[in-house]
Scaffold this active site. Structure first.
Site, mmCIF file in Angstrom:
data_model
loop_
_atom_site.group_PDB
_atom_site.id
_atom_site.type_symbol
_atom_site.label_atom_id
_atom_site.label_comp_id
_atom_site.label_asym_id
_atom_site.label_seq_id
_atom_site.Cartn_x
_atom_site.Cartn_y
_atom_site.Cartn_z
ATOM 1 N N SER A 59 0.799 -1.226 0.000
ATOM 2 C CA SER A 59 0.000 0.000 0.000
ATOM 3 C C SER A 59 0.834 1.280 0.000
ATOM 4 O O SER A 59 0.280 2.374 -0.187
ATOM 5 C CB SER A 59 -0.940 0.012 1.201
ATOM 6 O OG SER A 59 -1.986 -0.912 1.028
ATOM 7 N N VAL A 67 1.370 -3.414 4.266
ATOM 8 C CA VAL A 67 1.302 -4.645 5.053
ATOM 9 C C VAL A 67 2.550 -5.522 4.926
ATOM 10 O O VAL A 67 2.677 -6.518 5.635
ATOM 11 C CB VAL A 67 0.044 -5.481 4.704
ATOM 12 C CG1 VAL A 67 -1.214 -4.739 5.112
ATOM 13 C CG2 VAL A 67 0.018 -5.835 3.224
ATOM 14 N N LYS A 96 0.355 3.480 -3.032
ATOM 15 C CA LYS A 96 -0.849 4.270 -3.303
ATOM 16 C C LYS A 96 -0.578 5.759 -3.530
ATOM 17 O O LYS A 96 -1.133 6.349 -4.468
ATOM 18 C CB LYS A 96 -1.863 4.064 -2.180
ATOM 19 C CG LYS A 96 -2.435 2.647 -2.133
ATOM 20 C CD LYS A 96 -3.302 2.427 -0.906
ATOM 21 C CE LYS A 96 -3.863 1.015 -0.856
ATOM 22 N NZ LYS A 96 -4.628 0.766 0.386
ATOM 23 N N TYR A 119 -3.558 -3.610 -10.127
ATOM 24 C CA TYR A 119 -3.288 -3.074 -8.786
ATOM 25 C C TYR A 119 -2.419 -4.036 -7.983
ATOM 26 O O TYR A 119 -1.493 -3.609 -7.280
ATOM 27 C CB TYR A 119 -4.616 -2.821 -8.059
ATOM 28 C CG TYR A 119 -4.437 -2.482 -6.603
ATOM 29 C CD1 TYR A 119 -3.878 -1.269 -6.216
ATOM 30 C CD2 TYR A 119 -4.795 -3.394 -5.610
ATOM 31 C CE1 TYR A 119 -3.695 -0.962 -4.874
ATOM 32 C CE2 TYR A 119 -4.621 -3.098 -4.269
ATOM 33 C CZ TYR A 119 -4.069 -1.878 -3.905
ATOM 34 O OH TYR A 119 -3.888 -1.589 -2.580
ATOM 35 N N TYR A 125 -5.002 5.257 7.619
ATOM 36 C CA TYR A 125 -6.317 4.626 7.760
ATOM 37 C C TYR A 125 -7.040 5.043 9.037
ATOM 38 O O TYR A 125 -7.123 6.231 9.331
ATOM 39 C CB TYR A 125 -6.184 3.101 7.677
ATOM 40 C CG TYR A 125 -5.449 2.608 6.479
ATOM 41 C CD1 TYR A 125 -5.830 2.987 5.192
ATOM 42 C CD2 TYR A 125 -4.343 1.769 6.593
ATOM 43 C CE1 TYR A 125 -5.154 2.533 4.062
ATOM 44 C CE2 TYR A 125 -3.670 1.301 5.471
ATOM 45 C CZ TYR A 125 -4.073 1.693 4.220
ATOM 46 O OH TYR A 125 -3.403 1.242 3.116
#
Length: 428
Positions: free
Chosen positions: A63, A258, A66, A188, A240
């Site tokens: 992530s 992660v 992103k 992705y 988040y």
């Protein structure tokens, strides 16, 4: 003299290394990660890089990709064009929640998975393969070297991407996704499987911190409006459902992944990357979060702890005239981490031709605690190298109040020259 910054980073790793958390086990390839890996890298906006621990170990970007894909899509579609498709509001939910606006079907932001899937689809490319190639090429330019996809990690992750597939089909059903849902999830997942090291990530983050210009190649990769948008969304949404805690405790635009990485970009100063695979309940590296909390506190990096604007901290350096010459480093302004690092680096890299060095703080109007500690360590190391060190400090800003550091302090350069080989008076 050897710079004290790598030693400081090693001490940070040692102090933040307690065991806690667990590696991600919902992706088979990540479940096999070595939980003991721990590395850090700090890259300044003018290209200096400091690393410690497992900073060159490669892992998948996950992530942390992103913000950079969001940047590419913003460059292709424009800020207004992206705002029509992907929101900028914090979701307050976990990274894999199905978080869509109930009226428009837009994902809440580009940092949660639903938003990241749609963002990937908005990168220019005539087909899915071209989009993926543009993402890989863009990431490589941010890192300053050619990156590759870990095909084993990709296969492992794509085989278990059921939730992302469900989100992509929901986006398609909501009318906001124009591409084939399966192709988007595949692209992705390939994006998340690009391999990087802390060193790569720190340089990528430093490019954001440097307003879109790569610190080493000096290539402008992103416009300032794009960088501002990316950094703003990182600050409010990058961590988040822990974004509020992160904002108050750390205060650095950041993104976790992660695989165990955390990146942060402090505008105008540094890019930071930490890697440690054990995760907390929010999906962020336990030790990575600890390191950022430590760095923010030690270095005054909290975005809301605003420094007064000033010019370069190192005004200049020169060798005084006369038989007992001294190398003088003139500092100025508000001396925080980035300014002190510039001074320390200049001293560490210099080939001194004199036996004495003077640090001139006459024009320093504020000395932050991290700047004070870095300069004191610089004095100590110069003296270990056999050089006499004097501090031109008429306001006595360097020694902490009530401290007796044994510093040789004078009020002016004239005193330095007049004393010759006499180091000067010791600070009280």
């Amino acid at each position: 003299m050897r710079s004290p910054i790598p030693d400081y980073l090693l001490e940070v790793l040692d102090s933040c290394g307690a065991d806690a958390g667990a590696v991600a086990d919902y992706i088979p390839e990540l479940a096999a990660a070595n939980p003991e890996r721990f590395g850090i890298c700090v890259a300044t906006v003018d290209g200096a890089v400091y690393a410690a621990g497992d900073a060159d170990v490669e892992f998948t970007i996950q992530s942390m990709s992103k913000p950079f894909t969001y940047a590419l899509a913003l460059a292709d579609r424009g800020v207004a064009g992206m705002d029509e498709r992907v929101g900028v509001e914090p979701s307050g939910e976990a990274f894999n929640e199905i978080s869509l606006d109930p009226e428009t079907g837009r994902p809440r932001n580009a940092m949660i998975n639903a938003g990241a899937l749609l963002t990937h689809s908005l990168v220019d490319g005539e087909d899915a393969a071209a989009r993926s190639q543009r993402v890989l090429a863009g990431f490589s330019r941010f890192a300053g070297r050619d990156l590759v996809v870990d095909e084993s990690a990709f296969s492992s992750e794509f085989a278990s991407a059921h939730r992302n597939l469900g989100m992509a089909h929901l986006l398609k059903a909501s009318g906001v996704l124009e591409c084939d849902p399966v192709e988007v999830v595949e692209g992705y997942t390939r994006q998340c499987s690009i391999t990087v090291s802390c060193r790569d990530l720190a340089m990528m983050a430093a490019t954001l911190a440097n307003a879109g210009t790569h610190p080493l190649t000096q290539e402008r990769l992103l416009s300032r409006p794009v960088v501002r948008q990316v950094m703003s969304v990182m600050m409010t949404c990058g961590m988040y459902d822990a974004a509020g805690d992160w904002m108050t405790d750390v205060g650095i635009p950041a993104k976790s992944g992660v695989s165990g990485g955390v990146i942060g970009a402090l505008p105008g100063q540094v890019g930071v990357a930490v890697f440690s695979p054990r995760l907390d309940t929010h999906g962020s590296s336990v030790r990575g979060v600890r390191v950022f909390e430590r760095l923010s506190g030690d270095m005054g990096m909290h975005l809301m702890d605003v420094a007064q604007e000033g010019r370069s901290a190192l005004r200049g350096s020169y060798v005084s005239e006369g038989e007992d010459a001294v190398t003088v480093y003139e500092m100025q302004g508000d001396l925080r981490f980035s300014g002190a690092e510039t001074v320390v680096r200049a001293i560490a890299e210099a080939d001194h031709t004199t036996t004495r060095v003077a640090l001139d703080l006459t024009r320093v109007y504020r000395l932050h605690d991290v700047g004070r500690r870095m300069l004191l360590e610089c004095v100590r190391r110069l003296e270990l190298d056999g050089r006499g060190v004097l501090v031109i400090d008429p306001e006595h800003t360097l020694p902490p109040a009530g401290s007796s550091d044994g510093l040789h302090v004078v009020d002016s350069l004239e005193e330095v020259v007049a004393r010759g080989t006499d180091p000067g008076r010791t600070s009280p």
